[in-house]
Design an enzyme around this catalytic site. Structure first.
Site, PDB file in Angstrom:
ATOM      1  N   ASP A  90       0.858  -1.189   0.000  1.00 55.46           N
ATOM      2  CA  ASP A  90       0.000   0.000   0.000  1.00 55.46           C
ATOM      3  C   ASP A  90       0.894   1.240   0.000  1.00 55.46           C
ATOM      4  OD1 ASP A  90      -1.751   2.169   0.981  1.00 55.46           O
ATOM      5  OD2 ASP A  90      -3.187   0.567   1.374  1.00 55.46           O
ATOM      6  N   ILE A  91       0.585   2.224  -0.862  1.00 49.83           N
ATOM      7  CA  ILE A  91       1.428   3.434  -0.897  1.00 49.83           C
ATOM      8  C   ILE A  91       1.124   4.398   0.255  1.00 49.83           C
ATOM      9  CG2 ILE A  91       2.090   3.599  -3.339  1.00 49.83           C
ATOM     10  CD1 ILE A  91      -0.289   5.579  -3.646  1.00 49.83           C
ATOM     11  N   GLN A 116     -14.122   2.773   1.985  1.00 49.91           N
ATOM     12  CA  GLN A 116     -13.557   2.220   0.753  1.00 49.91           C
ATOM     13  C   GLN A 116     -13.333   3.328  -0.273  1.00 49.91           C
ATOM     14  OE1 GLN A 116     -15.853  -0.923  -1.143  1.00 49.91           O
ATOM     15  NE2 GLN A 116     -14.166  -1.460  -2.516  1.00 49.91           N
ATOM     16  N   HIS A 166     -10.256  -5.635  -1.937  1.00 48.12           N
ATOM     17  CA  HIS A 166      -8.902  -5.790  -1.395  1.00 48.12           C
ATOM     18  C   HIS A 166      -8.947  -6.032   0.101  1.00 48.12           C
ATOM     19  CE1 HIS A 166      -9.900  -1.475  -1.589  1.00 48.12           C
ATOM     20  NE2 HIS A 166      -9.235  -1.343  -0.453  1.00 48.12           N
ATOM     21  N   HIS A 177      -6.698  -5.504   3.385  1.00 51.25           N
ATOM     22  CA  HIS A 177      -5.519  -4.852   3.952  1.00 51.25           C
ATOM     23  C   HIS A 177      -4.858  -5.861   4.900  1.00 51.25           C
ATOM     24  CE1 HIS A 177      -6.577  -0.594   2.834  1.00 51.25           C
ATOM     25  NE2 HIS A 177      -7.789  -1.109   2.796  1.00 51.25           N
TER      26      HIS A 177
END
Ligand code: AMP
Length: 135
Positions: free
Chosen positions: A30-31, A93, A99, A101
């Site tokens: 994750d960025i 979201q 996705h 996490h």
């Protein structure tokens, strides 16, 4: 899906730090991480969220978490991890491709969730509402 950010990451059209890939799933960092090594586990098949996709894809996602989480912890020296999904705009979201996490946790990390204290009656009402609609 042409306009989906995560589909573009799977296709290699947008760069990402890939961690793992198999036939059905793809994992990348994750960025905007909330912990060191925070990653996203996504299905290769596009669906907006867990229940829009197939139950097979849902199972594949969890199988990938099950497979990689111990190695992720070992590799990073994490002592635990959280998994979570934001399902729908009101749940936070932002990217509408399913996705999970996966967030490694470390010794001095604090608890993520703030608890509140409903009465027994409130708990009962909530459970009743859910049981009434479950098929
Ligand atoms: P959510 O709020 O559950 O939809 O989570 C979407 C996540 O995607 C956020 O934590 C973002 O930081 C992450 N994200 C957005 N764009 C990218 C990207 N290009 N590469 C990796 N992670 C991303």
């Amino acid at each position: 899906m042409i306009n989906c950010l995560f589909c573009k990451i799977i296709a290699g059209d947008i760069p990402a730090e890939k961690i793992f890939e198999d036939e059905n799933t793809f994992v990348f960092l994750d960025i905007g991480p909330v912990s060191k090594g925070h990653m996203l586990v996504i299905p290769k098949n596009h669906a907006e969220n867990l229940t829009e996709g197939s139950v097979e894809d849902a199972c594949s996602l969890m199988a990938t978490v099950h497979k990689i989480a111990p190695d992720v912890m070992r590799g990073l020296g994490a002592t635990g991890y959280n998994i979570g999904m934001n399902h729908g705009k009101d749940a936070g979201q932002e990217v509408f491709h399913t996705h999970i996490h996966l967030m490694p946790r470390y010794e001095k990390d604090s608890r993520l969730f703030v608890k509140f204290q409903p009465s027994k009656e409130e708990l009962h009402e909530v459970a009743k509402k859910i049981r009434e609609v479950l098929s």
